[in-house]
Write an enzyme that holds these catalytic residues in place. Sequence first.
Site, PDB file in Angstrom:
ATOM      1  N   TYR A   1      11.387   9.145   0.879  1.00  0.00           N
ATOM      2  CA  TYR A   1      11.373   8.273   0.474  1.00  0.00           C
ATOM      3  C   TYR A   1      12.103   8.438  -1.077  1.00  0.00           C
ATOM      4  O   TYR A   1      12.505   7.592  -1.916  1.00  0.00           O
ATOM      5  CB  TYR A   1       9.653   7.553   0.202  1.00  0.00           C
ATOM      6  CG  TYR A   1       8.719   7.140   1.517  1.00  0.00           C
ATOM      7  CD1 TYR A   1       9.390   5.811   2.119  1.00  0.00           C
ATOM      8  CD2 TYR A   1       7.982   7.099   1.589  1.00  0.00           C
ATOM      9  CE1 TYR A   1       9.319   5.438   2.827  1.00  0.00           C
ATOM     10  CE2 TYR A   1       7.308   6.727   3.190  1.00  0.00           C
ATOM     11  CZ  TYR A   1       7.568   6.354   3.817  1.00  0.00           C
ATOM     12  OH  TYR A   1       7.160   5.272   5.078  1.00  0.00           O
TER      13      TYR A   1
ATOM     14  N   ARG B   1      13.316   4.981  12.457  1.00  0.00           N
ATOM     15  CA  ARG B   1      12.095   5.898  12.339  1.00  0.00           C
ATOM     16  C   ARG B   1      10.952   5.142  13.817  1.00  0.00           C
ATOM     17  O   ARG B   1      11.374   4.803  14.571  1.00  0.00           O
ATOM     18  CB  ARG B   1      11.064   5.577  11.173  1.00  0.00           C
ATOM     19  CG  ARG B   1      12.142   6.019  10.191  1.00  0.00           C
ATOM     20  CD  ARG B   1      10.978   5.574   8.977  1.00  0.00           C
ATOM     21  NE  ARG B   1      10.062   5.903   8.611  1.00  0.00           N
ATOM     22  CZ  ARG B   1       9.063   5.636   7.475  1.00  0.00           C
ATOM     23  NH1 ARG B   1       8.942   4.796   6.781  1.00  0.00           N
ATOM     24  NH2 ARG B   1       7.983   6.710   7.333  1.00  0.00           N
TER      25      ARG B   1
ATOM     26  N   ASN C   1       8.347  -5.612  -1.205  1.00  0.00           N
ATOM     27  CA  ASN C   1       8.346  -4.504   0.092  1.00  0.00           C
ATOM     28  C   ASN C   1       6.371  -4.019   0.360  1.00  0.00           C
ATOM     29  O   ASN C   1       5.849  -3.789  -0.435  1.00  0.00           O
ATOM     30  CB  ASN C   1       8.588  -3.165  -0.586  1.00  0.00           C
ATOM     31  CG  ASN C   1       8.717  -1.869   0.227  1.00  0.00           C
ATOM     32  OD1 ASN C   1       7.867  -2.019   1.428  1.00  0.00           O
ATOM     33  ND2 ASN C   1       9.111  -1.105  -0.061  1.00  0.00           N
TER      34      ASN C   1
ATOM     35  N   HIS D   1      12.846  -2.607   2.077  1.00  0.00           N
ATOM     36  CA  HIS D   1      12.449  -1.369   2.716  1.00  0.00           C
ATOM     37  C   HIS D   1      13.297   0.183   2.266  1.00  0.00           C
ATOM     38  O   HIS D   1      14.452  -0.681   2.568  1.00  0.00           O
ATOM     39  CB  HIS D   1      11.894  -1.506   4.700  1.00  0.00           C
ATOM     40  CG  HIS D   1      10.982  -2.119   4.833  1.00  0.00           C
ATOM     41  ND1 HIS D   1       9.541  -1.866   4.809  1.00  0.00           N
ATOM     42  CD2 HIS D   1      11.319  -3.246   5.284  1.00  0.00           C
ATOM     43  CE1 HIS D   1       9.473  -3.450   5.190  1.00  0.00           C
ATOM     44  NE2 HIS D   1      10.393  -4.356   5.365  1.00  0.00           N
TER      45      HIS D   1
ATOM     46  N   PRO E   1       1.062  -1.050  -0.388  1.00  0.00           N
ATOM     47  CA  PRO E   1      -0.442   0.079  -0.187  1.00  0.00           C
ATOM     48  C   PRO E   1       1.173   1.232  -0.245  1.00  0.00           C
ATOM     49  O   PRO E   1       1.837   1.655   0.523  1.00  0.00           O
ATOM     50  CB  PRO E   1      -0.937  -0.521   0.984  1.00  0.00           C
ATOM     51  CG  PRO E   1      -0.609  -1.024   2.422  1.00  0.00           C
ATOM     52  CD  PRO E   1       0.924  -2.132   1.171  1.00  0.00           C
ATOM     53  N   ASN E   2       0.562   2.408  -0.731  1.00  0.00           N
ATOM     54  CA  ASN E   2       0.596   3.351  -0.930  1.00  0.00           C
ATOM     55  C   ASN E   2       2.618   3.792  -1.595  1.00  0.00           C
ATOM     56  O   ASN E   2       2.521   4.176  -1.875  1.00  0.00           O
ATOM     57  CB  ASN E   2       1.324   4.069   0.493  1.00  0.00           C
ATOM     58  CG  ASN E   2      -0.291   4.589   1.365  1.00  0.00           C
ATOM     59  OD1 ASN E   2      -1.206   4.802   1.232  1.00  0.00           O
ATOM     60  ND2 ASN E   2      -0.259   4.194   2.100  1.00  0.00           N
TER      61      ASN E   2
ATOM     62  N   SER F   1      13.346   2.523   3.695  1.00  0.00           N
ATOM     63  CA  SER F   1      13.307   4.013   4.532  1.00  0.00           C
ATOM     64  C   SER F   1      14.278   2.325   5.372  1.00  0.00           C
ATOM     65  O   SER F   1      14.007   0.980   5.714  1.00  0.00           O
ATOM     66  CB  SER F   1      12.397   4.686   5.411  1.00  0.00           C
ATOM     67  OG  SER F   1      11.850   3.880   5.744  1.00  0.00           O
TER      68      SER F   1
HETATM   69  O1  CA2 Z   1      10.363   2.084   3.625  1.00  0.00           O
HETATM   70  C1  CA2 Z   1       9.804   1.556   3.490  1.00  0.00           C
HETATM   71  O2  CA2 Z   1      10.042   0.796   2.197  1.00  0.00           O
HETATM   72  C2  CA2 Z   1       7.944   0.826   3.220  1.00  0.00           C
HETATM   73  O3  CA2 Z   1       7.953  -0.720   3.841  1.00  0.00           O
HETATM   74  C3  CA2 Z   1       7.197   2.350   3.286  1.00  0.00           C
HETATM   75  C4  CA2 Z   1       5.745   1.937   3.630  1.00  0.00           C
HETATM   76  C5  CA2 Z   1       6.394   1.938   6.050  1.00  0.00           C
HETATM   77  O4  CA2 Z   1       4.529   2.237   5.995  1.00  0.00           O
HETATM   78  C6  CA2 Z   1       6.795   1.339   5.608  1.00  0.00           C
HETATM   79  O5  CA2 Z   1       6.991   1.157   7.039  1.00  0.00           O
HETATM   80  C7  CA2 Z   1       8.319   1.411   5.031  1.00  0.00           C
HETATM   81  C8  CA2 Z   1       4.979   3.314   3.371  1.00  0.00           C
HETATM   82  C9  CA2 Z   1       4.848   3.146   1.753  1.00  0.00           C
HETATM   83  C10 CA2 Z   1       5.031   4.541   1.191  1.00  0.00           C
HETATM   84  O6  CA2 Z   1       3.412   5.607   1.683  1.00  0.00           O
HETATM   85  C11 CA2 Z   1       3.873   6.498   1.006  1.00  0.00           C
HETATM   86  C12 CA2 Z   1       3.017   7.578   1.435  1.00  0.00           C
HETATM   87  C13 CA2 Z   1       3.031   8.708   1.078  1.00  0.00           C
HETATM   88  C14 CA2 Z   1       3.793   9.022  -0.363  1.00  0.00           C
HETATM   89  C15 CA2 Z   1       4.793   8.340  -0.799  1.00  0.00           C
HETATM   90  C16 CA2 Z   1       5.219   7.426  -0.016  1.00  0.00           C
END
Ligand code: CA2
Length: 150
Positions: free
Chosen positions: A23, A112, A79, A105, A10-11, A107
Amino acid sequence: MTSVYVLNGPNLNLLGTRRPEVYGSTTLADVEDLCRQEAGKLGLELEFLQSNHEGQLVDWVQEAGARVATGDCLGAVFNPGAYTHTSIALHDAIEGASLPVVEVHISNVHAREEFRRHSYVSPVARGVVVGFGVYGYVLALRGLHQTISR
Ligand code: CA2
């Protein structure tokens, strides 16, 4: 040709459009290009997928696992986004499908919020790549290719 899945949760479709301080500014389409280049070098066919829906990700894990079982697929770079920290369903799917997974991941989740430090996926992953930005996908593809012999 042997395939490899790259699954995104997601996202991750928003990558490069918001929160560049966390990111980076690379888009998911750029990540796909990066992975396609690397898969080509490794002689692998790429299935690059993203969904905001947990059940869809479970379906793809099962699909990839079935293809591993027939010798048609190496495994998956995954991911799982925020589902990393919540999803027993993804844990069970990976285990149930015997799918070799490298968790990625972008990040450094350990630097965090505390809630990002726990992963339901890590215990059923072959390896984990964290904190190297989108280059982590390339490292994960290499790691999977290097450690899984076909
Ligand atoms: O660091 C990562 O790759 C994560 O999997 C990214 C997730 C986060 O919930 C994990 O804890 C770590 C978030 C996906 C991307 O979310 C965004 C939100 C707003 C703008 C761009 C990306």
